[in-house]
Write a protein that holds these residues in place. Structure first.
Motif, short mmCIF file in Angstrom:
data_model
loop_
_atom_site.label_atom_id
_atom_site.label_comp_id
_atom_site.label_asym_id
_atom_site.label_seq_id
_atom_site.Cartn_x
_atom_site.Cartn_y
_atom_site.Cartn_z
N ARG A 1 0.87 -1.20 -0.14
CA ARG A 1 0.05 -0.09 -0.13
C ARG A 1 0.77 1.40 0.03
O ARG A 1 0.67 2.20 -0.64
CB ARG A 1 -0.85 0.08 1.26
CG ARG A 1 -1.67 1.29 1.33
CD ARG A 1 -2.52 1.27 2.56
NE ARG A 1 -3.71 0.43 2.43
CZ ARG A 1 -4.91 0.19 3.06
NH1 ARG A 1 -5.10 0.73 4.17
NH2 ARG A 1 -5.72 -0.59 3.02
N SER B 1 2.52 1.78 -3.23
CA SER B 1 1.34 2.48 -4.19
C SER B 1 1.32 3.96 -4.09
O SER B 1 1.17 4.30 -5.12
CB SER B 1 0.03 1.58 -4.24
OG SER B 1 -0.98 2.00 -4.88
N TYR B 2 1.09 4.10 -3.06
CA TYR B 2 1.29 5.79 -2.32
C TYR B 2 2.34 6.41 -3.19
O TYR B 2 2.28 7.47 -3.78
CB TYR B 2 1.00 5.87 -1.08
CG TYR B 2 -0.32 5.53 -0.37
CD1 TYR B 2 -1.50 5.23 -1.22
CD2 TYR B 2 -0.75 5.64 0.88
CE1 TYR B 2 -2.46 4.90 -0.79
CE2 TYR B 2 -2.01 5.60 1.39
CZ TYR B 2 -2.85 5.04 0.64
OH TYR B 2 -4.25 4.70 1.08
#
Length: 284
Positions: free
Chosen positions: A38, A41-42
């Motif tokens: 995550r 991805s950010y």
């Protein structure tokens, strides 16, 4: 400032380009760098800016060269970490001393110092002697090893196994282009050398699964003589400077006794000051 120009977005785009060049998923890179998918991805979408420590972990996972690590740090809004000095800079004195020693000790056989684009930065006297003999006493107009071998008016005309040699050189260049997606100079060099006459069109595309050979064998034919060499590369194992990271020393070794004797004879002619014998001019 537009969104496209922010460090967050620029770092994310560069990171994604490198990940895709490695043919990795976000999960692959996250697991290797030991971060959450995550958070990665950010970072790639520009929602989060990576810290210096995070950039280092991602660069380590992607095995990025030092120049590209600096570029990723800058894209993320951080100062570059690795210096870059010319070989003549005082900070490079020991590196230059090491290189000079290797080149001298390799006489009477050719040796070169090149950067990652195969630009010839330094050559020993033996390299100059052999090159001038092959080119009938003239110097090449190129300072790049690939251009030497691909230009029909240069060494290419003297290489017995040109297709084998050129194919191996292109495997190395294709590997560089594929592994270093931000290196525009490598892409330009690939376009240039594959545009020379007589280069098969399929060589413009990378052959997937093809691995460059660890040793390159080259045969030359000129004035009724044949010379054979094989080469080995030396790199610096723990570079902390961009220039050093990109250097490699190529040493050519005689493949047979006749080649060894010829190289020794060229050196003896030079040492004797016989610039006319065999059409060999002095490199000094």
């Amino acid at each position: 400032m537009s969104l496209a120009a922010t460090p967050d977005v620029q770092a994310g785009l560069l990171l994604r380009e490198w990940r895709r060049a490695r043919r990795w998923s976000q999960l692959d890179l996250a697991m290797t760098a030991e971060i959450s998918a995550r958070h990665l991805s950010y970072v790639e979408t520009g929602k989060a800016r990576p810290s210096r420590e995070m950039v280092g972990r991602l660069a380590d996972a992607l095995e990025m060269p030092l120049r590209e690590r600096n570029a990723l740090l800058l894209a993320a809004g951080h100062a570059p970490q690795y210096p870059e000095h010319g070989l003549d800079a005082p900070q490079m004195a020991r590196i230059r001393q090491t290189i000079d020693c290797i080149l001298r000790q390799h006489e009477p056989y050719p040796a070169f110092v090149m950067n990652r684009h195969w630009d010839i930065l330094i050559a020993n006297d033996a390299a100059i002697r052999v090159n001038r003999w092959l080119l009938d006493g003239r110097d090449s107009r190129h300072r790049n090893m690939l251009r030497h071998f691909f230009d029909p008016d240069d060494l290419r005309a003297r290489v017995v196994n040109w297709e084998e040699v050129a194919g191996e050189l292109l495997r190395h260049l294709h590997a560089l282009v594929a592994s270093t997606p931000s290196d525009l100079n490598a892409r330009t060099l690939l376009e240039e050398v594959t545009a020379y006459p007589g280069v098969p069109s399929q060589w413009r595309r990378r052959e997937l699964g093809s691995v460059p050979a660890p040793v390159l064998n080259v045969g030359f034919r000129h004035q009724g003589l044949e010379l054979g060499f094989f080469s080995a590369l030396t790199t610096f194992g723990t570079p902390r400077d961009v220039t050093v990271d990109e250097l490699h020393v190529e040493c050519n070794y005689p493949a047979d006794a006749a080649t060894a004797e010829f190289c020794l004879a060229l050196k003896q002619r030079q040492d004797a000051g016989d610039t006319e014998a065999g059409g060999i001019p002095s490199p000094r």
